[in-house]
Design a protein around this motif. Structure first.
Motif, PDB file in Angstrom:
ATOM      1  N   GLY A   2       0.926  -1.291   0.174  1.00  0.00           N
ATOM      2  CA  GLY A   2       0.164  -0.062   0.020  1.00  0.00           C
ATOM      3  C   GLY A   2       0.831   1.049  -0.010  1.00  0.00           C
ATOM      4  O   GLY A   2       2.024   0.967  -0.360  1.00  0.00           O
ATOM      5  N   GLU A   3       0.273   2.362   0.178  1.00  0.00           N
ATOM      6  CA  GLU A   3       0.763   3.645   0.090  1.00  0.00           C
ATOM      7  C   GLU A   3       2.397   3.689   1.161  1.00  0.00           C
ATOM      8  O   GLU A   3       3.265   4.056   0.766  1.00  0.00           O
ATOM      9  CB  GLU A   3      -0.301   4.607   0.567  1.00  0.00           C
ATOM     10  CG  GLU A   3       0.305   6.081   1.013  1.00  0.00           C
ATOM     11  CD  GLU A   3      -1.019   6.616   1.807  1.00  0.00           C
ATOM     12  OE1 GLU A   3      -2.091   6.238   1.892  1.00  0.00           O
ATOM     13  OE2 GLU A   3      -0.701   7.881   2.208  1.00  0.00           O
ATOM     14  N   PHE A   4       1.945   3.025   2.286  1.00  0.00           N
ATOM     15  CA  PHE A   4       3.102   3.283   3.200  1.00  0.00           C
ATOM     16  C   PHE A   4       4.334   2.416   2.929  1.00  0.00           C
ATOM     17  O   PHE A   4       5.172   2.952   3.213  1.00  0.00           O
ATOM     18  CB  PHE A   4       2.467   3.036   4.528  1.00  0.00           C
ATOM     19  CG  PHE A   4       1.595   3.719   5.048  1.00  0.00           C
ATOM     20  CD1 PHE A   4       1.779   5.118   5.258  1.00  0.00           C
ATOM     21  CD2 PHE A   4       0.107   3.217   5.298  1.00  0.00           C
ATOM     22  CE1 PHE A   4       0.613   5.940   5.527  1.00  0.00           C
ATOM     23  CE2 PHE A   4      -0.995   4.187   5.530  1.00  0.00           C
ATOM     24  CZ  PHE A   4      -0.683   5.389   5.748  1.00  0.00           C
ATOM     25  N   TRP A   9       9.656   2.407   0.853  1.00  0.00           N
ATOM     26  CA  TRP A   9      10.671   2.184  -0.292  1.00  0.00           C
ATOM     27  C   TRP A   9      11.418   3.363  -0.540  1.00  0.00           C
ATOM     28  O   TRP A   9      12.516   3.344  -0.901  1.00  0.00           O
ATOM     29  CB  TRP A   9       9.977   1.463  -1.356  1.00  0.00           C
ATOM     30  CG  TRP A   9      10.886   0.985  -2.425  1.00  0.00           C
ATOM     31  CD1 TRP A   9      11.813  -0.155  -2.447  1.00  0.00           C
ATOM     32  CD2 TRP A   9      11.260   1.543  -3.524  1.00  0.00           C
ATOM     33  NE1 TRP A   9      12.557  -0.301  -3.571  1.00  0.00           N
ATOM     34  CE2 TRP A   9      12.380   0.935  -4.354  1.00  0.00           C
ATOM     35  CE3 TRP A   9      10.800   3.054  -4.082  1.00  0.00           C
ATOM     36  CZ2 TRP A   9      12.733   1.661  -5.525  1.00  0.00           C
ATOM     37  CZ3 TRP A   9      11.427   3.434  -5.309  1.00  0.00           C
ATOM     38  CH2 TRP A   9      12.364   2.645  -6.024  1.00  0.00           C
ATOM     39  N   ILE A  10      10.763   4.411  -0.985  1.00  0.00           N
ATOM     40  CA  ILE A  10      11.344   5.642  -1.180  1.00  0.00           C
ATOM     41  C   ILE A  10      12.321   6.005  -0.162  1.00  0.00           C
ATOM     42  O   ILE A  10      13.710   6.355  -0.561  1.00  0.00           O
ATOM     43  CB  ILE A  10      10.418   7.020  -1.427  1.00  0.00           C
ATOM     44  CG1 ILE A  10       9.445   6.624  -2.599  1.00  0.00           C
ATOM     45  CG2 ILE A  10      11.143   8.068  -1.630  1.00  0.00           C
ATOM     46  CD1 ILE A  10       8.511   7.771  -2.866  1.00  0.00           C
ATOM     47  N   ARG A  11      12.065   5.958   1.164  1.00  0.00           N
ATOM     48  CA  ARG A  11      13.088   6.466   1.979  1.00  0.00           C
ATOM     49  C   ARG A  11      14.308   5.267   2.086  1.00  0.00           C
ATOM     50  O   ARG A  11      15.601   6.002   2.389  1.00  0.00           O
ATOM     51  CB  ARG A  11      12.191   6.188   3.409  1.00  0.00           C
ATOM     52  CG  ARG A  11      12.282   7.368   4.259  1.00  0.00           C
ATOM     53  CD  ARG A  11      10.998   7.302   5.274  1.00  0.00           C
ATOM     54  NE  ARG A  11      11.176   6.212   6.297  1.00  0.00           N
ATOM     55  CZ  ARG A  11      11.761   6.341   7.306  1.00  0.00           C
ATOM     56  NH1 ARG A  11      12.518   7.342   7.662  1.00  0.00           N
ATOM     57  NH2 ARG A  11      11.849   5.252   8.161  1.00  0.00           N
ATOM     58  N   THR A 115      17.777  17.112  -1.832  1.00  0.00           N
ATOM     59  CA  THR A 115      17.214  16.089  -1.114  1.00  0.00           C
ATOM     60  C   THR A 115      15.779  15.961  -1.351  1.00  0.00           C
ATOM     61  O   THR A 115      15.101  16.913  -1.084  1.00  0.00           O
ATOM     62  CB  THR A 115      17.529  16.389   0.450  1.00  0.00           C
ATOM     63  OG1 THR A 115      18.943  16.715   0.498  1.00  0.00           O
ATOM     64  CG2 THR A 115      17.356  15.126   1.204  1.00  0.00           C
ATOM     65  N   LEU A 116      15.188  14.708  -1.298  1.00  0.00           N
ATOM     66  CA  LEU A 116      13.821  14.451  -1.279  1.00  0.00           C
ATOM     67  C   LEU A 116      13.345  14.516   0.132  1.00  0.00           C
ATOM     68  O   LEU A 116      13.572  13.698   0.891  1.00  0.00           O
ATOM     69  CB  LEU A 116      13.479  13.267  -1.872  1.00  0.00           C
ATOM     70  CG  LEU A 116      12.046  12.712  -1.960  1.00  0.00           C
ATOM     71  CD1 LEU A 116      11.143  13.829  -2.637  1.00  0.00           C
ATOM     72  CD2 LEU A 116      11.772  11.305  -2.666  1.00  0.00           C
ATOM     73  N   ILE A 117      12.528  15.323   0.515  1.00  0.00           N
ATOM     74  CA  ILE A 117      11.965  15.722   1.917  1.00  0.00           C
ATOM     75  C   ILE A 117      10.563  15.383   2.400  1.00  0.00           C
ATOM     76  O   ILE A 117      10.244  15.526   3.180  1.00  0.00           O
ATOM     77  CB  ILE A 117      12.288  17.079   2.467  1.00  0.00           C
ATOM     78  CG1 ILE A 117      11.613  18.149   1.602  1.00  0.00           C
ATOM     79  CG2 ILE A 117      14.015  17.349   2.276  1.00  0.00           C
ATOM     80  CD1 ILE A 117      11.608  19.494   2.121  1.00  0.00           C
TER      81      ILE A 117
END
Ligand code: ADP
Ligand code: MG
Length: 316
Positions: A2-4, A9-11, A115-117
């Motif tokens: 799901g979303e989380f 995964w992005i993190r 940085t992706l924040i």
């Protein structure tokens, strides 16, 4: 899944070494540690399926470009990019699509050093929004308002390559690789924007086409501009087109993501140095004049007349 899990995964893809980020992805909002002697520059852009891209656009190219167009706005402001937020709406959860998309995004983020924040991940029609944050010295941001009669009009790189690729794609023709890259992987001109601080009197990035975008500088600076179309920088694929088509693509095609800026004529000699240092072509294409509007002149002195002058939403 799901979303989380997608967010987690992005993190996991991120390096956590930004000393100016007090709190990144994972809480309700990010917390930034801002230097006292800088102004914050913020911009956001949305790419919608079937408006800005279609099924021909690969997931990594979409991720790359969504970031590139926002970074291009920071470049046009003379800002140093620092942080970005990524919001994705997609019809169904497709893990492979999502990972390929985010990889394209992070490839450019890591090249540029942003940085992706944070962001948002939700279901809906396919749409991507990127918000980019950058820093400038107080009062130093490049704007659209400072052009003055006598200033030279300069553009970076080549114009019309992306528009030609789009035209070819729509007609199902064979593709020129350089033009294809220009459309899908535009290079935000960050270093150029930073170098223009204190030099350029105005600056804009060319997203809707030179004619329309230089028109914004002219209007917001309260002056006019004259462009010599024979000077518009082009690659070999554009020179294979008829003149009138070449000029139409270069003046109104859009998606160039090059910078168009103005400098006082005394600064002309510094352009060559800057071009060599940054390895970017810089071409003087015309000048700012008293009056209103942008006129495009052929070598024989005649004005170019075109059916439309650039992309506008809600006008199709
Ligand atoms: P909330 O419901 O409180 O807004 P979310 O579940 O939307 O929280 O987001 C949780 C965290 O994950 C937040 O820090 C948010 O910024 C981050 N986040 C969500 N989607 C993305 C994304 N696509 N890219 C980066 N960060 C994201
Ligand atoms: Mg949210």
């Amino acid at each position: 899944m799901g979303e989380f899990q997608l967010i987690e995964w992005i993190r996991q893809q991120l390096d956590e070494d930004d000393p100016d980020l007090s709190l990144g992805i994972g809480d309700d909002a990010a917390v930034l540690n801002l230097p006292a002697d800088r102004e914050l520059v913020i911009t956001t852009d949305t790419l919608n399926s079937e408006v800005h891209f279609n099924s021909e656009t690969s997931p990594p190219d979409l991720g790359y470009k969504a970031l590139a167009v926002s970074l291009s706005d920071l470049a046009a402001m003379g800002a140093r990019p620092k942080w970005v937020l990524l919001s994705v709406s997609m019809p169904a959860e497709d893990r492979l699509w999502f990972e390929a998309f985010v990889r394209g995004f992070l490839e450019l983020a890591s090249n540029i050093g942003v940085t992706l924040i944070g962001g948002d991940t939700c279901s809906g029609v396919l749409s991507v929004t990127v918000t980019a944050l950058g820093l400038v010295r107080p009062g130093q941001a490049l704007t659209r308002t400072g052009a003055r009669a006598g200033d030279l009009v300069v553009v970076s790189g080549h114009l019309g390559d992306a528009a030609l690729a789009l035209f070819e794609q729509q007609g199902g023709e064979t593709r020129d690789e350089i033009c294809f890259q220009a459309l899908h992987r535009p290079v935000p001109r960050i270093a150029l924007g930073l170098s223009l601080v204190g030099k350029a009197t105005s600056c804009i990035d060319i997203s809707d086409g030179l004619w329309a975008d230089l028109g914004h500088i002219a209007q917001q600076s309260g002056c006019g501009a004259i462009i010599e179309v024979a000077r518009l920088p082009a690659g070999s694929a554009l020179y294979e087109q008829q003149e009138s088509k070449r000029w139409q693509l270069q003046l109104t095609g859009g998606e160039d993501y090059e910078l168009c800026f103005t400098i006082p004529p005394q600064q002309k000699s510094s352009l060559q140095e800057l071009s060599t240092e940054l390895e970017i072509e810089l071409t003087v294409i015309g000048k700012i004049v008293a009056g209103r509007g942008v006129q495009c002149v052929r070598p024989n002195g005649q004005l170019v007349e075109l059916e439309h002058r650039g992309y506008k939403h809600f006008e199709h």
